[in-house]
Design a protein around this motif. Structure first.
Motif, mmCIF file in Angstrom:
data_model
loop_
_atom_site.group_PDB
_atom_site.id
_atom_site.type_symbol
_atom_site.label_atom_id
_atom_site.label_comp_id
_atom_site.label_asym_id
_atom_site.label_seq_id
_atom_site.Cartn_x
_atom_site.Cartn_y
_atom_site.Cartn_z
ATOM 1 N N ASP A 179 0.850 -1.290 -0.068
ATOM 2 C CA ASP A 179 0.029 -0.135 0.040
ATOM 3 C C ASP A 179 0.747 1.424 -0.064
ATOM 4 O OD1 ASP A 179 -1.816 2.097 0.690
ATOM 5 O OD2 ASP A 179 -2.954 0.585 1.518
ATOM 6 N N ARG A 180 0.636 2.165 -1.092
ATOM 7 C CA ARG A 180 1.378 3.166 -1.119
ATOM 8 C C ARG A 180 0.605 4.624 -0.719
ATOM 9 N NH1 ARG A 180 4.845 2.650 -6.805
ATOM 10 N NH2 ARG A 180 6.043 0.827 -6.051
ATOM 11 N N ALA A 181 -0.515 4.355 -0.573
ATOM 12 C CA ALA A 181 -1.657 5.602 -0.207
ATOM 13 C C ALA A 181 -1.582 5.652 1.353
ATOM 14 C CB ALA A 181 -2.967 5.392 -0.493
ATOM 15 N N VAL A 182 -1.599 4.666 1.903
ATOM 16 C CA VAL A 182 -1.544 4.561 3.543
ATOM 17 C C VAL A 182 -0.796 3.248 3.920
ATOM 18 C CG1 VAL A 182 -3.044 4.349 5.617
ATOM 19 C CG2 VAL A 182 -4.041 5.379 3.678
ATOM 20 N N SER A 183 0.357 3.665 4.573
ATOM 21 C CA SER A 183 1.086 2.537 4.999
ATOM 22 C C SER A 183 0.661 1.416 5.772
ATOM 23 C CB SER A 183 2.709 3.159 5.502
ATOM 24 O OG SER A 183 3.552 2.189 5.937
ATOM 25 N N VAL A 184 1.107 0.409 5.536
ATOM 26 C CA VAL A 184 0.815 -0.752 6.411
ATOM 27 C C VAL A 184 1.248 -0.455 7.947
ATOM 28 C CG1 VAL A 184 2.857 -2.270 6.134
ATOM 29 C CG2 VAL A 184 0.790 -3.287 6.821
ATOM 30 N N LYS A 185 2.151 0.461 8.241
ATOM 31 C CA LYS A 185 2.790 0.628 9.362
ATOM 32 C C LYS A 185 1.710 1.462 10.041
ATOM 33 C CE LYS A 185 7.444 1.211 7.875
ATOM 34 N NZ LYS A 185 8.732 2.271 8.014
ATOM 35 N N GLU A 186 0.734 2.093 9.638
ATOM 36 C CA GLU A 186 -0.480 2.705 10.300
ATOM 37 C C GLU A 186 -1.398 1.694 11.121
ATOM 38 O OE1 GLU A 186 -1.099 5.890 10.723
ATOM 39 O OE2 GLU A 186 1.190 6.088 10.141
ATOM 40 N N SER A 187 -1.564 0.535 10.330
ATOM 41 C CA SER A 187 -2.455 -0.542 11.095
ATOM 42 C C SER A 187 -1.480 -1.209 11.929
ATOM 43 C CB SER A 187 -3.232 -1.310 10.015
ATOM 44 O OG SER A 187 -3.925 -0.930 9.258
ATOM 45 N N GLN A 188 -0.157 -1.470 11.867
ATOM 46 C CA GLN A 188 0.673 -2.086 12.558
ATOM 47 C C GLN A 188 0.951 -1.172 13.876
ATOM 48 O OE1 GLN A 188 3.930 -2.396 9.870
ATOM 49 N NE2 GLN A 188 3.431 -4.401 9.429
ATOM 50 N N LYS A 189 0.776 -0.051 13.752
ATOM 51 C CA LYS A 189 0.994 0.743 15.206
ATOM 52 C C LYS A 189 -0.036 0.397 15.990
ATOM 53 C CE LYS A 189 1.458 4.699 13.269
ATOM 54 N NZ LYS A 189 1.725 6.342 13.186
ATOM 55 N N VAL A 190 -1.434 0.324 15.521
ATOM 56 C CA VAL A 190 -2.474 0.019 16.386
ATOM 57 C C VAL A 190 -2.272 -1.556 16.910
ATOM 58 C CG1 VAL A 190 -4.883 -0.363 16.482
ATOM 59 C CG2 VAL A 190 -3.970 1.493 14.947
#
Length: 268
Positions: free
Chosen positions: A178-189
């Motif tokens: 995903d280049r629009a919203v990095s998977v890191k955003e979900s991983q942080k949660v």
């Protein structure tokens, strides 16, 4: 004769009551300062109101604005129009711009209650993608006592206190490409819930190589709704359903069937 008139009046009354439940209707400016929204009512809603679940669909940033037709470009109501059976009241609000407001989403639930839309309050669900994925987690984390389960696709969470996400069966899904919203955003949660030992109601999947738009296919899979509808607020311990899997093959087949149905309708 009187009996015949009485029967006719009763039938007319039933039809008039039923008529208020259009299959898909636009609700504009019904909540002061709130969201406009589409409301889908299943065909048998009038006869099964109290057992009907309620599903909230939250779109991504590309559908923000004031033209409500944009909200129908993809998602749950689009899937229903393509032939998918989703036996629920479906609310599809339009965000004019900015982050989704959990309070304004709750205002829609309260509007439904105040306007005689009966549904099973133990079975309220939310699903969203991208900006709607953020909205899903923000809504779940703000009202864990109202949401039976949520599915957040390629999003994240903007709440400072995310611990209440652990109170609700929640499935977080994100593509690693995903280049629009990095998977890191979900991983942080997920990492935050792990640190607080709040993962007993959590499912998460990182779809290898999947792009941002690829996850839209989850809206077209029957299994997505089977998973959501398998949860209830009053389930003892509120366990998360782990036996229902949604594979990439499931998604491809589901979307193919939806497209085939549309092609058939064009020639009928």
């Amino acid at each position: 004769m009187k009996r015949c008139v009485l029967v006719c009046l009763l039938a007319l009354s039933v039809l008039c009551n039923y008529a208020q439940y259009d299959l898909v209707s636009a609700k504009k400016n019904v909540i002061p300062g709130g969201y406009n929204f589409w409301l889908y009512t299943p065909e048998d809603y009038y006869y099964s109101q109290e057992s009907t679940p309620l599903l909230v669909f939250l779109h991504g940033a590309s559908l923000c604005g004031r033209n409500m037709d944009r909200v129908l470009r993809y998602g749950t109501i689009d899937a229903i129009k393509r032939g998918l059976d989703v036996p629920a009241l479906v609310v599809a609000p339009q965000n004019p711009g900015g982050a989704w407001s959990p309070r304004k989403l709750n205002d829609i639930l309260e509007w439904l209650d105040a306007n005689d839309y009966t549904y099973d309050h133990q079975r309220v669900y939310v699903i969203g993608m991208s900006l709607g994925g953020y909205g899903t987690m923000d809504f779940v984390g703000t009202y864990p006592d109202k949401i039976a389960a949520g599915m957040a696709l390629c999003g994240g969470c903007s709440l400072k206190d995310q611990t209440k996400l652990g109170e609700v069966p929640l499935w977080i899904i994100h593509g690693t490409g995903d280049r629009a919203v990095s998977v890191k955003e979900s991983q942080k949660v997920v990492d935050g819930l792990k640190r607080n030992r709040l993962t007993q109601r959590l499912r998460y999947d990182w779809i290898r190589g999947a792009s941002h738009g690829a996850l839209s296919r989850y809206f077209y899979s029957q299994k997505t709704y089977e998973w959501l509808f398998s949860h209830r607020l009053n389930d003892v311990g509120r366990p998360v359903e782990r036996s229902i899997d949604i594979t990439q093959g499931d998604l491809q087949e589901a979307y193919r069937k939806m497209q085939k149905r549309v092609d058939q309708l064009e020639f009928e």
